[in-house]
Scaffold this motif. Sequence first.
Motif, PDB file in Angstrom:
ATOM      1  N   GLY A 533       0.879  -1.250   0.105  1.00 53.64           N
ATOM      2  CA  GLY A 533       0.096  -0.031   0.171  1.00 53.64           C
ATOM      3  C   GLY A 533       0.788   1.331   0.243  1.00 53.64           C
ATOM      4  O   GLY A 533       0.651   2.231  -0.512  1.00 53.64           O
ATOM      5  N   HIS A 534       1.821   1.220   0.648  1.00 50.65           N
ATOM      6  CA  HIS A 534       2.973   2.354   1.015  1.00 50.65           C
ATOM      7  C   HIS A 534       3.272   2.578  -0.607  1.00 50.65           C
ATOM      8  O   HIS A 534       3.199   3.885  -1.023  1.00 50.65           O
ATOM      9  N   GLU A 535       3.903   1.648  -1.324  1.00 48.96           N
ATOM     10  CA  GLU A 535       4.461   2.038  -2.626  1.00 48.96           C
ATOM     11  C   GLU A 535       3.407   2.318  -3.564  1.00 48.96           C
ATOM     12  O   GLU A 535       3.631   3.221  -4.403  1.00 48.96           O
ATOM     13  N   LEU A 536       2.178   1.736  -3.636  1.00 47.25           N
ATOM     14  CA  LEU A 536       1.194   2.318  -4.448  1.00 47.25           C
ATOM     15  C   LEU A 536       0.951   3.612  -4.245  1.00 47.25           C
ATOM     16  O   LEU A 536       0.627   4.539  -5.151  1.00 47.25           O
ATOM     17  N   THR A 537       0.523   3.984  -2.686  1.00 49.23           N
ATOM     18  CA  THR A 537       0.466   5.310  -2.458  1.00 49.23           C
ATOM     19  C   THR A 537       1.383   6.512  -2.853  1.00 49.23           C
ATOM     20  O   THR A 537       1.101   7.565  -3.067  1.00 49.23           O
ATOM     21  N   HIS A 538       2.689   5.964  -3.040  1.00 43.29           N
ATOM     22  CA  HIS A 538       3.570   6.695  -3.826  1.00 43.29           C
ATOM     23  C   HIS A 538       3.006   7.555  -4.982  1.00 43.29           C
ATOM     24  O   HIS A 538       3.523   8.456  -5.505  1.00 43.29           O
ATOM     25  N   GLY A 539       2.630   6.856  -5.788  1.00 43.58           N
ATOM     26  CA  GLY A 539       1.924   7.255  -7.221  1.00 43.58           C
ATOM     27  C   GLY A 539       0.959   8.248  -7.128  1.00 43.58           C
ATOM     28  O   GLY A 539       0.698   8.966  -7.702  1.00 43.58           O
ATOM     29  N   GLY A 594       6.303  12.901   1.558  1.00 40.38           N
ATOM     30  CA  GLY A 594       5.852  11.745   0.503  1.00 40.38           C
ATOM     31  C   GLY A 594       5.929  10.557   1.351  1.00 40.38           C
ATOM     32  O   GLY A 594       5.030   9.751   0.962  1.00 40.38           O
ATOM     33  N   GLU A 595       6.854  10.120   1.993  1.00 37.93           N
ATOM     34  CA  GLU A 595       6.933   9.020   2.785  1.00 37.93           C
ATOM     35  C   GLU A 595       6.018   8.939   3.874  1.00 37.93           C
ATOM     36  O   GLU A 595       5.264   7.885   4.030  1.00 37.93           O
ATOM     37  N   ASP A 596       5.742  10.022   4.587  1.00 36.77           N
ATOM     38  CA  ASP A 596       4.660   9.997   5.492  1.00 36.77           C
ATOM     39  C   ASP A 596       3.220   9.748   4.803  1.00 36.77           C
ATOM     40  O   ASP A 596       2.337   8.925   5.451  1.00 36.77           O
ATOM     41  N   PRO A 661      14.678  10.898   3.358  1.00 37.57           N
ATOM     42  CA  PRO A 661      13.074  11.340   3.167  1.00 37.57           C
ATOM     43  C   PRO A 661      12.254  10.595   4.154  1.00 37.57           C
ATOM     44  O   PRO A 661      11.128  10.750   4.250  1.00 37.57           O
ATOM     45  N   HIS A 662      12.666   9.525   4.931  1.00 33.38           N
ATOM     46  CA  HIS A 662      11.775   8.620   5.738  1.00 33.38           C
ATOM     47  C   HIS A 662      11.958   9.293   7.176  1.00 33.38           C
ATOM     48  O   HIS A 662      13.097   9.787   7.683  1.00 33.38           O
ATOM     49  N   SER A 663      10.720   9.484   7.971  1.00 31.36           N
ATOM     50  CA  SER A 663      10.815   9.816   9.413  1.00 31.36           C
ATOM     51  C   SER A 663      11.348   8.800  10.116  1.00 31.36           C
ATOM     52  O   SER A 663      11.422   7.526   9.685  1.00 31.36           O
TER      53      SER A 663
HETATM   54 ZN   LIG Z   1       8.390   5.013   0.188  1.00 33.28          ZN
END
Ligand SMILES: [Zn+2]
Length: 702
Positions: A533-539, A594-596, A661-663
Amino acid sequence: MSADRCTYGTALGCARVLALVACGALACITSCAVAAAADAVSLPYSPGLDLKAMDRSVDPCTDLYTYACGGWQKANPIPPEQSSWDVYSKLAIEVRTFLKGILEQLAPVAASRSPEQQRIGDYFAACMNVDAVEAAGSAPLQGELARIAGLPDKRALGALLGALHTRTWGSGLLFASGVEQDARDASRMIASVDAGGLGLPDRDYYTKQDAKAREIRTRYRAHIARVMTLLGEPHAAAQADAMVVMRIETALAASSLTMVDKRDPYKVYHRSTLDELQKLAPELDWSAYFKASGLVAAPWLNVSELHFASELSAQLARESLEDLKTYLRWAVAASSSRYLSSGFVAEDFAFNHAYLLGTEVDQPRWQKCVAWVDRDLGEDLGREFVAREFPAATQAAALHMTEEIETAMRERIERLTWMTPETKAQALAKLAAVRNKIGYPRHWRDYSPLVIRRDDFFGNVQRAAEFESHREAAKIGRPVDRDEWEMTPQTVNAYYDPQLNDINFPAAVLLPPLFDARMDAAPNYGNTGGTIGHELTHGFDDSGRQYDGAGNLRNWWTPTDAKQFDERAQCVRDQYAAYTVVDDVKINSALTAGEDIADLGGELLAWMAWQADQEHKAAAADPAAKRDGLTESQRFFVGFAQWACGNVRPQRLRASAMVDPHSPPRYRINGVVSNMPEFAEAFHCRTGQALVKPASKRCVIW
Ligand SMILES: [Zn+2]
């Protein structure tokens, strides 16, 4: 502990393995490898929901992260050779140990080796031959240093840089270049010229004026001088050279975009012809550069940072030829130190790892050698890995889960109340166009033009860089290869590519404890479902949403919808900006947005997909039923949190706050669930507890 479980500790504790680490000579590898072959290395097993990792004395409604990971944190102190240690990096080292076993079997010369096995075996053997590396000293650099010394004038710099760039791994000398999909026409591959040339991790290291930043620069200057001394310069000359390098790098940094600015795809796209680049930055002979690097600047290229290019040119005019040579000498040595004799390796470690990241000792040689095989011959190694560790059933199960996550995303988009039908249609079209890549590439990369020699480690590294540069350059003008992967199958990570519009899950990210076929569905959905879901949401995050389904940078949003999105993204930015990383350093949420956003969207999708899954529906007949003292819903959230269990050194936290870019892991868990009423319900949390936001304050985008 079940019989098949072999822990990390026992694997490393095996005397034979330790002996192998201690010795480096080729003869030793050969004899050890023969012995090791008798008991094949296997990957240890850690369960997808680890009860021992939990700390049940903590209230999950106050701190889910410590509730799920407190036991793990106590049982897994950071190894001295690491700057952080978490479930992902531990698995990555386990995979690396496993790969080492394979490489040790393939290192001895044998007629039975396939060409692929011969390449990776010989590369590993050459890398582990520390006696030869030691004996060579700085000799492998002498050719490049002579070419730099022989530079007749600044006009010849273009050709020299073109050649040096193709043979050097790293962020580029003076600047960087590469090959990318044209942001405005994703069907086209073009060359790019980018900012680069820095020895510190980011431009902010040169521009910040606080005490810590100044201390780092003082230490960096001393580091430069020591490397120059290793090249044979007298002390005073090395000190003076360090000042020159610092001046040049500081100017490069000052004209480079910040990491936050670079997240805006419009700020890093400037379609230019070669003539336009030559006018913008006249001091470099760009035709000669392109010819020597093998890149083709036709019909156009992307000059990602125009200001950087023109300032680079001004700097080339300003600096003397001698000082530019000094910089190049340093940059070549700095980017190559890791592959040279122990004096260079120790100096590189002391500054870049011990000082900047807090690491106590350098990684053992074998870990570096496996990592370099992975970088330089990653898909040759990938064949071996996938054949042993990626059953078709895992691929099928991961694909099934991915499709469920995509169905959830479709339903969520359809149900959004803040988006107009017009924009929804575009979003759904983009979602439908996402390609799922799971495990390993359809076609393996052909490394056969790359010459690997058993007696020339440094040459192997250089030729591999050159092979990769030429492989990239050859893409210009050809159709885009949508089957290509940016990560090797043995990488414990995943990614979304906005221009290919694909999500990629290497085989190694689908191993336990991240994806565990022996475990019930709930923790698997919480963990790997969340990753998918994380990778898909990056789109669809604040950067990814600016590309359409074909991968083009194109605004498909109505102004109202874009405004609605920005308001919701701002909610996430405000939430994370309040979190402290270390000491007085807060999260730079403009960098991590973006990561959050992907973390939050990913877990919402995982929850929905899990709820809809048939297996779950059967298991959830009694929602109050418990397993290991946890309800199904609680197992989902503990499974989620446990992907991120880890410990991080304070120096690393400080460094990551500037460039990652990640928390930090804690907030990637607690920050997400505080926006999910499903979480509060699962643990019967009360209003007012730390991880329970009132409905009006919750951030929800997708
Ligand atoms: Zn990511």
